[in-house]
Design an enzyme around this catalytic site. Structure first.
Site, PDB file in Angstrom:
ATOM      1  N   ARG A 170      -1.129  -2.282  -4.562  1.00 55.36           N
ATOM      2  CA  ARG A 170      -2.640  -2.025  -4.396  1.00 55.36           C
ATOM      3  C   ARG A 170      -2.893  -0.565  -5.374  1.00 55.36           C
ATOM      4  O   ARG A 170      -2.092   0.527  -5.229  1.00 55.36           O
ATOM      5  CB  ARG A 170      -3.033  -1.697  -2.912  1.00 55.36           C
ATOM      6  N   ASP A 220     -14.628   2.461  -0.871  1.00 53.76           N
ATOM      7  CA  ASP A 220     -14.007   1.695  -0.097  1.00 53.76           C
ATOM      8  C   ASP A 220     -15.124   0.611   0.505  1.00 53.76           C
ATOM      9  O   ASP A 220     -15.529   0.977   1.849  1.00 53.76           O
ATOM     10  CB  ASP A 220     -13.559   2.769   1.234  1.00 53.76           C
ATOM     11  N   GLU A 276      -3.488   7.063   2.170  1.00 56.75           N
ATOM     12  CA  GLU A 276      -3.637   7.551   3.487  1.00 56.75           C
ATOM     13  C   GLU A 276      -2.489   7.453   4.456  1.00 56.75           C
ATOM     14  O   GLU A 276      -2.343   6.765   5.358  1.00 56.75           O
ATOM     15  CB  GLU A 276      -4.620   6.163   4.247  1.00 56.75           C
ATOM     16  N   GLU A 288     -16.451  -3.943   7.954  1.00 59.61           N
ATOM     17  CA  GLU A 288     -16.296  -2.675   8.679  1.00 59.61           C
ATOM     18  C   GLU A 288     -17.320  -1.955   8.318  1.00 59.61           C
ATOM     19  O   GLU A 288     -17.613  -1.014   9.351  1.00 59.61           O
ATOM     20  CB  GLU A 288     -14.844  -2.170   7.836  1.00 59.61           C
ATOM     21  N   LYS A 295       0.959  -1.072  -0.123  1.00 62.58           N
ATOM     22  CA  LYS A 295       0.041   0.042   0.092  1.00 62.58           C
ATOM     23  C   LYS A 295       0.819   1.113   0.029  1.00 62.58           C
ATOM     24  O   LYS A 295       1.786   1.613   0.904  1.00 62.58           O
ATOM     25  CB  LYS A 295      -0.966  -0.124   1.175  1.00 62.58           C
TER      26      LYS A 295
HETATM   27  C1  GCU Z   1     -10.234   1.623   4.637  1.00 56.32           C
HETATM   28  C2  GCU Z   1      -9.945   1.245   6.168  1.00 56.32           C
HETATM   29  C3  GCU Z   1      -8.426   1.552   6.759  1.00 56.32           C
HETATM   30  C4  GCU Z   1      -7.748   0.423   5.638  1.00 56.32           C
HETATM   31  C5  GCU Z   1      -7.701   0.932   4.187  1.00 56.32           C
HETATM   32  C6  GCU Z   1      -7.106   0.288   3.176  1.00 56.32           C
HETATM   33  O1  GCU Z   1     -10.089   2.979   4.372  1.00 56.32           O
HETATM   34  O2  GCU Z   1     -10.799   1.869   6.768  1.00 56.32           O
HETATM   35  O3  GCU Z   1      -8.552   0.958   7.871  1.00 56.32           O
HETATM   36  O4  GCU Z   1      -6.444   0.846   5.938  1.00 56.32           O
HETATM   37  O5  GCU Z   1      -9.192   0.956   3.950  1.00 56.32           O
HETATM   38  O6  GCU Z   1      -7.636  -0.388   2.456  1.00 56.32           O
HETATM   39  O7  GCU Z   1      -5.947   0.479   3.064  1.00 56.32           O
END
Ligand code: GCU
Length: 694
Positions: free
Chosen positions: A318, A359, A285, A387, A281
């Site tokens: 990803r 998501d 984020e 989730e 990843k």
């Molecule tokens: C969602 C999730 C996160 C996770 C992210 C991902 O946003 O809330 O906890 O890290 O997906 O798939 O990387």
């Protein structure tokens, strides 16, 4: 006194006897409560490998009627003499057939490899547990997808991100010395449904998982999993060369960086010779990545791919990327970034794309990248853990959701270009193919937080093996093995509409991302004050006095243009957009007439009410099943259904109260008023809700 002692002794024996049979969910769908045993010599294994040994042990554990059952590889002289159609089985398929071997009538389980035989053994057990017999048996199957992988979002301290089934199954602290027998049972469960890979650590990775002690721990797990055909992968933190290697940069084009990864990869392969590779990843984020150095995702992926290539490893990179600095519709950002990279990835890279563009919402249209990168192998990523679908307590069978995306038509190469064909490689002739599921497994005794959540693990594996399987077929198998053939129909009846019920009471008609902040537990459609625009539910629903929904047509973000023309045309027009996706693509007046004849506002309320009615109905169905299901599992499910009932009402009422504060409309005739005022719903706080990232 003596009589009393004797009585206690007898009671103890009875109790122990009962608890050995207790149905606490640990046995998953491998309960093997057929009451039949088979003589040890009724199972004959030709050859001796760890995988053959565990296959035979599993049959002995589970069986079932008379032998002889012969496990033999295709090259066995007697098997070869039968001239069975084995070449099409590849290296994981199996064939089970009643044959004459020499002069004996036997049930033959054969394959080109011992792994294939292992899958055959489990298929035989499934066949027998779901009412099949050995009589003239003829079963054959080959997986359509090569990498069938679980992604564990497990942190090294045991907390599972978005996990609702207890702490991580991996006890990193006592590894590598202690190999908890649960690791073996985990491997059995996965092998029984064809899962052949597991990523052990969270995609939000710590570099520590790449240090020598943690490599040794991962190697211990790999040793346990190997006979079950399961490869271990690790999530790699892109900045590890800085954090562990003391380098000044993690620039993928810097030779020192590439050399660091090569040495690190060699070290991993020394400990785990069949290590699968890395999951990454990057630049998402807050995670580090090649974009930090103005390099592309392909530059980053290819550098790692070069490191694993000599060992036959792969990189799963990803496509879940979006940035708050980017004012573009979040739903468009992954496509915008990745589509131009089509053809630029090394051939041992596979790009991992979530099922939808945002998501893991209760419903999302399929991700526009499927079909849009023909020169790049794409794997799909589903979330098995719930989730956004009520955590562990809500009963939501995800088979229909998986099937909905897999059967969606991208129209990339004309009608019939389904997502399943993109990911099984058949549409664009890729040999590297894959599917990933974010695991819902933890150290809870029942593994997944509830009995019905086990069905989602099961369905993921079965559909990963064959993405054309129907959700109800899979549910039937699962219910027969998990409970008993007698309750299959009512249980499957409950399961099949359960995910739609969640959609109805949380996010009907194409709404999405309306959950409370951070933990995503419960409703929060009013949230508007978070720093990043796309973290706020108001960003997604865009409700105002006149209407609701995100205009993703040419008059809005034009995200529809990312789909192939045939699909884009349909989504661009409210009249040809399926109502279930309407508000995903369109900002629609509250007064819009819907197919039912109702206008949008009463139609929304109708969906909320349908959702809660479905849950009430599941409770009634489950009550009626009480005499047919063991107490422990029945009671936990009944309790969880009561929680779901309460929370479904909460979702409905909070949502309706909020929409009314925006649209100023009255409740439709006959609809119940929310139990509380809007302020009450807004005031709810859950600071310790599980699964929150750290
Ligand atoms: C969602 C999730 C996160 C996770 C992210 C991902 O946003 O809330 O906890 O890290 O997906 O798939 O990387």
């Amino acid at each position: 006194m003596r009589a009393l002692h004797r009585w206690i002794a007898i009671a103890a024996i009875v109790l122990v006897g009962t608890s050995a049979q207790a149905e606490d969910g640990y046995d998953l769908w491998m309960r093997y409560r057929t009451g039949q045993t088979v003589a040890a010599d009724a199972i004959e294994t030709r050859g001796d490998t760890p995988s053959l040994r565990v296959a035979a042990a599993e049959l002995r554990r589970g069986l079932v009627g008379p032998g002889p059952i012969v496990l033999a590889i295709a090259t066995d002289r007697d098997v070869a003499a039968l001239h069975l159609p084995l070449s099409a089985l590849g290296d994981e398929g199996y064939l089970i057939r009643s044959v004459k071997l020499g002069d004996r009538a036997v049930t033959l389980v054969t394959a080109n490899t011992d792994r294939g035989i292992l899958y055959g053994a489990f298929a035989l057990l499934r066949h027998l547990q779901t009412g099949g017999s050995l009589d003239r048996i003829a079963l054959t199957s080959t997986p359509r997808i090569k990498l069938r992988v679980l992604n564990h979002w497990d942190n090294l301290d045991g907390v599972v991100e978005r996990g609702y089934a207890g702490v991580s199954l991996w006890d990193w602290w006592t590894l590598p010395d202690f190999r908890d027998p649960r690791y073996t049972d985990y491997a059995r469960a996965n092998a029984s449904i064809g899962i052949n890979g597991t990523v052990l650590n969270n995609v939000n990775a710590k570099a520590d998982s790449l240090t020598a002690p943690y490599i040794a721990k991962a190697a211990a797990l790999a040793d346990v999993f190997r006979p079950y055909g399961i490869k271990v992968y690790l999530s790699a933190r892109f900045s590890a060369p800085i954090e562990l290697g003391g380098l000044k940069t993690a620039d993928p084009l810097d030779p020192q960086v590439a050399a660091w990864w090569k040495a690190k990869t060699d070290e991993i392969y020394r400990a785990i010779p069949d290590f699968g590779g890395f999951l990454v990843k990057a630049n998402s984020e807050g995670q580090p990545g090649p974009r930090d150095y103005h390099r592309s995702h392909a530059d980053g992926a290819n550098m790692l791919a070069a490191a694993v290539r000599p060992h036959g490893g792969i990189v799963m990179w990803r496509a879940f990327v979006y940035a708050e600095t980017d004012p573009e519709d979040r739903a468009k950002q992954a496509y915008t970034e990745f589509k131009p990279l089509d053809g630029k990835f090394a051939d041992n890279v596979i790009v991992q794309v979530k099922n939808g563009a945002i998501d893991f919402q209760p419903r999302e249209p399929f991700h526009p990248l499927f079909g849009a990168m023909p020169k790049t192998p794409l794997m799909i990523e589903f979330q098995i853990t719930k989730e956004y679908l009520g955590f562990a307590t809500h009963l939501a069978y995800l088979g229909p959701m998986f099937a909905e995306t897999l059967s969606a038509d991208t129209m990339a190469k004309g009608v019939g270009s389904t997502v399943a064909k993109v990911i099984d490689g058949s549409l664009d002739r890729h040999r590297l193919t894959g599917i990933a599921g974010v695991a819902n497994i933890g150290r809870d005794r029942d593994w997944s937080g509830s009995t019905f959540n086990q069905a989602n693990w099961y369905a993921f594996g079965r559909m990963a093996w064959d993405p054309t399987l129907k959700a109800d077929t899979v549910a039937r198998e699962w219910a027969a093995m998990t409970f008993s053939p007698a309750v299959v129909e009512p249980v499957v009846g409950m399961m099949m509409g359960s995910r739609e019920a969640v959609v109805d009471y949380m996010t009907p008609l194409g709404l999405g991302h309306l959950m409370a902040t951070g933990h995503h537990y419960g409703p929060g459609p009013w949230v508007a004050d978070l720093a990043r625009p796309e973290w706020n539910p108001v960003y997604y629903h865009r409700a105002d006095k006149t209407g609701i929904g995100f205009d993703r047509t040419a008059t809005g973000s034009n995200a529809v243009a990312q789909y192939a023309p045939g699909v884009a045309r349909n989504f661009a027009n409210p009249a040809t957009t399926p109502e279930r996706d309407l508000l995903w693509f369109h900002h629609v007046p509250w007064t819009q007439r819907m197919a039912s004849g109702r206008t949008l506002w009463p139609e929304m309320v109708h969906h909320y009410d349908a959702g809660i009615a479905y849950v009430a109905n599941m409770r009634r169905e489950w009550d009626a099943l009480r005499p047919s299901i063991d107490d422990e599992r029945w009671t936990k499910t009944a309790t969880y259904l009561a929680v779901q009932d309460r929370e479904a009402h909460w979702w409905r009422d909070a949502s309706i109260a909020y929409w009314m504060s925006i649209n100023g409309l009255a409740l439709p005739a006959g609809a119940a008023a929310p139990a509380h005022d809007l302020a009450w719903y807004k005031a709810q706080r859950f600071p310790h809700a599980p699964g929150n990232p750290q």
